[in-house]
Design a protein around this motif. Sequence first.
Motif, PDB file in Angstrom:
ATOM      1  N   GLU A 255       0.835  -1.191   0.000  1.00  0.00           N
ATOM      2  CA  GLU A 255       0.000   0.000   0.000  1.00  0.00           C
ATOM      3  C   GLU A 255       0.871   1.243   0.000  1.00  0.00           C
ATOM      4  OE1 GLU A 255      -0.972   0.491   4.751  1.00  0.00           O
ATOM      5  OE2 GLU A 255      -2.168  -0.933   3.593  1.00  0.00           O
ATOM      6  N   ILE A 268      -4.769   7.901  -9.902  1.00  0.00           N
ATOM      7  CA  ILE A 268      -5.217   6.658  -9.267  1.00  0.00           C
ATOM      8  C   ILE A 268      -4.790   5.457 -10.097  1.00  0.00           C
ATOM      9  CG2 ILE A 268      -7.276   5.319  -8.663  1.00  0.00           C
ATOM     10  CD1 ILE A 268      -8.591   8.062  -7.994  1.00  0.00           C
ATOM     11  N   LYS A 296      -7.493  -1.759  -0.911  1.00  0.00           N
ATOM     12  CA  LYS A 296      -7.745  -1.016   0.318  1.00  0.00           C
ATOM     13  C   LYS A 296      -7.799   0.460  -0.044  1.00  0.00           C
ATOM     14  CE  LYS A 296      -5.671  -0.205   4.897  1.00  0.00           C
ATOM     15  NZ  LYS A 296      -4.538  -0.587   5.791  1.00  0.00           N
ATOM     16  N   VAL A 297      -8.808   1.132   0.414  1.00  0.00           N
ATOM     17  CA  VAL A 297      -9.022   2.540   0.080  1.00  0.00           C
ATOM     18  C   VAL A 297      -9.211   3.328   1.370  1.00  0.00           C
ATOM     19  CG1 VAL A 297     -10.520   4.190  -1.104  1.00  0.00           C
ATOM     20  CG2 VAL A 297     -10.145   1.917  -2.090  1.00  0.00           C
ATOM     21  N   ARG A 298      -8.446   4.399   1.548  1.00  0.00           N
ATOM     22  CA  ARG A 298      -8.623   5.273   2.713  1.00  0.00           C
ATOM     23  C   ARG A 298      -8.813   6.708   2.228  1.00  0.00           C
ATOM     24  NH1 ARG A 298      -4.451   4.146   6.998  1.00  0.00           N
ATOM     25  NH2 ARG A 298      -5.946   2.477   7.437  1.00  0.00           N
ATOM     26  N   THR A 304     -12.067   4.010   5.811  1.00  0.00           N
ATOM     27  CA  THR A 304     -11.293   2.965   5.148  1.00  0.00           C
ATOM     28  C   THR A 304     -12.204   1.831   4.691  1.00  0.00           C
ATOM     29  OG1 THR A 304      -9.389   3.495   6.550  1.00  0.00           O
ATOM     30  CG2 THR A 304      -9.338   1.389   5.385  1.00  0.00           C
ATOM     31  N   MET A 329     -12.136  -0.256  -7.854  1.00  0.00           N
ATOM     32  CA  MET A 329     -12.000   1.130  -7.435  1.00  0.00           C
ATOM     33  C   MET A 329     -13.101   2.023  -7.988  1.00  0.00           C
ATOM     34  SD  MET A 329     -10.099   3.058  -5.589  1.00  0.00           S
ATOM     35  CE  MET A 329      -9.960   4.825  -5.317  1.00  0.00           C
ATOM     36  N   PHE A 332     -15.581   4.057  -5.901  1.00  0.00           N
ATOM     37  CA  PHE A 332     -15.098   5.117  -5.013  1.00  0.00           C
ATOM     38  C   PHE A 332     -14.705   6.394  -5.761  1.00  0.00           C
ATOM     39  CE2 PHE A 332     -13.958   1.046  -2.942  1.00  0.00           C
ATOM     40  CZ  PHE A 332     -14.734   1.171  -1.795  1.00  0.00           C
ATOM     41  N   PHE A 338      -8.271  10.745  -1.808  1.00  0.00           N
ATOM     42  CA  PHE A 338      -7.747   9.505  -1.234  1.00  0.00           C
ATOM     43  C   PHE A 338      -6.400   9.726  -0.565  1.00  0.00           C
ATOM     44  CE2 PHE A 338     -10.365   8.453  -4.928  1.00  0.00           C
ATOM     45  CZ  PHE A 338     -11.357   7.723  -4.293  1.00  0.00           C
ATOM     46  N   LEU A 341      -3.953   4.100  -0.883  1.00  0.00           N
ATOM     47  CA  LEU A 341      -4.464   3.025  -1.724  1.00  0.00           C
ATOM     48  C   LEU A 341      -3.588   1.793  -1.516  1.00  0.00           C
ATOM     49  CD1 LEU A 341      -5.173   4.893  -5.109  1.00  0.00           C
ATOM     50  CD2 LEU A 341      -6.838   4.236  -3.347  1.00  0.00           C
TER      51      LEU A 341
END
Length: 362
Positions: A255, A268, A296-298, A304, A329, A332, A338, A341
């Motif tokens: 990540e 992205i 994983k997306v924050r 998250t 993705m 989102f 973001f 990622l």
Amino acid sequence: MENSSRERITLHVDMDSFYSSVEAREKPELKGLPVVVGSDPRKGKGRGVVSTCSYEAREFGIHSAMPISKAYKLCSDAVYLPVNMKLYKEVSANIMDLIRIFADRFQQVSVDEAYIDIGDSISDYESAILLAEKIKSEVKRLQRLTCSIGVAPNKIIAKIASDFNKPDGLTVVRPEEVEDFLFPLSVSKIPGIGKKTRPILKEMGIETVGQLATIDVQLLIARFGKSGVLMHQLANGIDTREVKERDVVKSISTEDTFDEDIYDPLEIERSFSELSEKVHVSLIKKHFRFRTVTIKVRFEDFRTYTRAKTLHAATTDKEAITKAALNLMEEFIGKGRFRLLGVGVTKLEKLDERQTFLSDFL
């Protein structure tokens, strides 16, 4: 044949503030100082999180997983160091090789903790205590580091016990002492009961392990499903899991926390391409193929999310990782900026090291 009636005695060995302790060992001038291992705080504007910190830093309220920017605000005078995973893994390997010598069965569960089962060779707690003291002494003598050990009838109690008297602690919980030890503790001491579960339990009038252990399990099942049964068992000190060597890689992931939040679809896409490349290199190096891609997306406000997609067949194709990640993705995009990622692959299958990876040549 193993005697199924033997008394199980399990030890959980947990290194004390491992990363920062290793750093202080390598740099004696750091001893006694607040040390924070993580990303660059950039004078309070850093984007990463705290990996671990010394006990001196914890006195300022700093803890692992805390945003590095918040840690800097709590203690700007701390020593901030980058993560040196190569060093930590080397030290960990030496420690685990040392601990393994004392075990009938051994299970490393992270870079700085392991379970050992000694029930074949030791059947009384007095001898188990002597062995635990020997392990602590040898780790300190040979590695110049301290560890804390919990000695108990099973894994869950041993793990909770190892954290009971840190650092350099030794906590023993005999079978007849389980309730007296567990019941006064906060439910947060049970691994897996985190910040989402605690408020729900509090609404139910449950704040201690004893309250969780004695509540009607049907009420827990109604609120948490099967997880309610597990929580009830753990609160009562029931854990039938055996100590087993882990030799299977279950996932490969990486990540990236950005210096500045991103939102542009091209940025992205570029990020996922780079992350997929790193995962693919590790995948090939370790001789695996995969079936499931995870992301994983924050967001900038720390919300998250994770998503996963399973392919029809296992593969080593790098483009399959990127394509699946970008597809996941899509939901989102346009919903915010973001902060982080991540990409990973699971449902791994081991390949013969001599096998040709056709995807590398297509």
